[in-house]
Design a protein around this motif. Structure first.
Motif, PDB file in Angstrom:
ATOM      1  N   MET A 128       0.809  -1.190   0.000  1.00 10.41           N
ATOM      2  CA  MET A 128       0.000   0.000   0.000  1.00 10.41           C
ATOM      3  C   MET A 128       0.853   1.255   0.000  1.00 10.41           C
ATOM      4  N   MET A 129       1.899   1.255   0.796  1.00 16.30           N
ATOM      5  CA  MET A 129       2.745   2.448   0.881  1.00 16.30           C
ATOM      6  C   MET A 129       3.331   2.807  -0.481  1.00 16.30           C
ATOM      7  N   PHE A 130       3.631   1.782  -1.258  1.00 17.64           N
ATOM      8  CA  PHE A 130       4.144   2.025  -2.609  1.00 17.64           C
ATOM      9  C   PHE A 130       3.156   2.879  -3.393  1.00 17.64           C
ATOM     10  N   PHE A 131       1.891   2.476  -3.397  1.00 15.59           N
ATOM     11  CA  PHE A 131       0.875   3.208  -4.152  1.00 15.59           C
ATOM     12  C   PHE A 131       0.612   4.587  -3.544  1.00 15.59           C
ATOM     13  N   LEU A 132       0.658   4.687  -2.231  1.00 11.75           N
ATOM     14  CA  LEU A 132       0.472   5.998  -1.606  1.00 11.75           C
ATOM     15  C   LEU A 132       1.541   6.971  -2.082  1.00 11.75           C
ATOM     16  N   GLY A 133       2.765   6.493  -2.170  1.00 10.09           N
ATOM     17  CA  GLY A 133       3.868   7.344  -2.593  1.00 10.09           C
ATOM     18  C   GLY A 133       3.889   7.641  -4.074  1.00 10.09           C
ATOM     19  N   GLU A 134       3.333   6.743  -4.869  1.00 14.43           N
ATOM     20  CA  GLU A 134       3.380   6.914  -6.320  1.00 14.43           C
ATOM     21  C   GLU A 134       2.132   7.568  -6.901  1.00 14.43           C
ATOM     22  N   ILE A 135       0.980   7.273  -6.359  1.00 17.47           N
ATOM     23  CA  ILE A 135      -0.281   7.746  -6.950  1.00 17.47           C
ATOM     24  C   ILE A 135      -0.842   8.980  -6.250  1.00 17.47           C
ATOM     25  N   CYS A 136      -0.807   8.968  -4.937  1.00 18.87           N
ATOM     26  CA  CYS A 136      -1.488  10.018  -4.177  1.00 18.87           C
ATOM     27  C   CYS A 136      -0.890  11.418  -4.290  1.00 18.87           C
ATOM     28  N   ILE A 153       3.796 -13.423  -2.456  1.00 19.65           N
ATOM     29  CA  ILE A 153       2.694 -12.812  -1.706  1.00 19.65           C
ATOM     30  C   ILE A 153       2.579 -11.325  -2.031  1.00 19.65           C
ATOM     31  N   PHE A 154       3.712 -10.637  -2.082  1.00 22.42           N
ATOM     32  CA  PHE A 154       3.721  -9.202  -2.344  1.00 22.42           C
ATOM     33  C   PHE A 154       3.210  -8.878  -3.740  1.00 22.42           C
ATOM     34  N   LYS A 155       3.584  -9.669  -4.717  1.00 16.00           N
ATOM     35  CA  LYS A 155       3.112  -9.467  -6.093  1.00 16.00           C
ATOM     36  C   LYS A 155       1.592  -9.586  -6.144  1.00 16.00           C
ATOM     37  N   LYS A 156       1.047 -10.586  -5.470  1.00 18.10           N
ATOM     38  CA  LYS A 156      -0.412 -10.755  -5.439  1.00 18.10           C
ATOM     39  C   LYS A 156      -1.082  -9.540  -4.788  1.00 18.10           C
ATOM     40  N   GLU A 157      -0.473  -9.050  -3.708  1.00 23.83           N
ATOM     41  CA  GLU A 157      -1.046  -7.889  -3.019  1.00 23.83           C
ATOM     42  C   GLU A 157      -0.967  -6.632  -3.884  1.00 23.83           C
ATOM     43  N   LEU A 158       0.145  -6.446  -4.589  1.00 25.72           N
ATOM     44  CA  LEU A 158       0.257  -5.294  -5.488  1.00 25.72           C
ATOM     45  C   LEU A 158      -0.795  -5.359  -6.582  1.00 25.72           C
ATOM     46  N   ASP A 159      -1.013  -6.537  -7.139  1.00 28.17           N
ATOM     47  CA  ASP A 159      -2.039  -6.704  -8.173  1.00 28.17           C
ATOM     48  C   ASP A 159      -3.432  -6.420  -7.615  1.00 28.17           C
ATOM     49  N   ARG A 160      -3.697  -6.953  -6.417  1.00 27.52           N
ATOM     50  CA  ARG A 160      -4.997  -6.735  -5.786  1.00 27.52           C
ATOM     51  C   ARG A 160      -5.229  -5.252  -5.517  1.00 27.52           C
ATOM     52  N   ARG A 161      -4.202  -4.610  -4.988  1.00 31.59           N
ATOM     53  CA  ARG A 161      -4.314  -3.190  -4.671  1.00 31.59           C
ATOM     54  C   ARG A 161      -4.491  -2.358  -5.946  1.00 31.59           C
ATOM     55  N   ALA A 162      -3.771  -2.696  -6.992  1.00 28.66           N
ATOM     56  CA  ALA A 162      -3.909  -1.971  -8.265  1.00 28.66           C
ATOM     57  C   ALA A 162      -5.331  -2.094  -8.802  1.00 28.66           C
ATOM     58  N   ASN A 163      -5.911  -3.279  -8.685  1.00 25.54           N
ATOM     59  CA  ASN A 163      -7.303  -3.465  -9.122  1.00 25.54           C
ATOM     60  C   ASN A 163      -8.269  -2.667  -8.258  1.00 25.54           C
ATOM     61  N   GLU A 164      -7.997  -2.599  -6.970  1.00 24.25           N
ATOM     62  CA  GLU A 164      -8.821  -1.808  -6.061  1.00 24.25           C
ATOM     63  C   GLU A 164      -8.769  -0.330  -6.444  1.00 24.25           C
ATOM     64  N   ILE A 165      -7.590   0.160  -6.738  1.00 28.19           N
ATOM     65  CA  ILE A 165      -7.427   1.563  -7.128  1.00 28.19           C
ATOM     66  C   ILE A 165      -8.135   1.840  -8.443  1.00 28.19           C
ATOM     67  N   LYS A 166      -8.010   0.913  -9.367  1.00 27.57           N
ATOM     68  CA  LYS A 166      -8.669   1.076 -10.666  1.00 27.57           C
ATOM     69  C   LYS A 166     -10.188   1.112 -10.496  1.00 27.57           C
ATOM     70  N   ALA A 167     -10.733   0.232  -9.652  1.00 28.03           N
ATOM     71  CA  ALA A 167     -12.178   0.173  -9.444  1.00 28.03           C
ATOM     72  C   ALA A 167     -12.698   1.396  -8.707  1.00 28.03           C
ATOM     73  N   THR A 168     -11.940   1.875  -7.744  1.00 32.52           N
ATOM     74  CA  THR A 168     -12.365   3.007  -6.920  1.00 32.52           C
ATOM     75  C   THR A 168     -12.091   4.342  -7.597  1.00 32.52           C
TER      76      THR A 168
END
Length: 81
Positions: free
Chosen positions: A1-9, A43-58
């Motif tokens: 999550m922190m990765f996306f917070l730092g890159e997208i937000c 595990i981390f790759k799966k979480e990054l994919d899941r989080r990316a899909n969550e961001i795309k949907a939201t």
């Protein structure tokens, strides 16, 4: 999550990108030490994919807005008021 917070937000809010990166690296180090680097990587790759899909949907802006109270609650002061 922190990765996306730092890159997208940062496009939508004031974000301490250095802190987001530091926390992301700490998470990766702890995960690797806990379950081994190969297993953690999977595990981390799966979480990054899941989080990316969550961001795309939201939508990225709404996702970032949702994260502000969550980060504040856990004491991760990533968002700069």
């Amino acid at each position: 999550m922190m990765f996306f917070l730092g890159e997208i937000c940062p496009a939508y809010a004031n974000v301490d990108r250095a802190l987001a990166k530091k926390l992301s690296l700490a998470f990766a180090e702890i995960g690797s030490n806990s379950v081994g680097s190969k297993k953690f990587s999977t595990i981390f790759k799966k979480e990054l994919d899941r989080r990316a899909n969550e961001i795309k949907a939201t939508g990225p802006q709404m996702w970032c807005n949702y994260q502000k109270p969550n980060m504040k609650e856990i004491g991760a002061n990533i968002f700069i008021d």
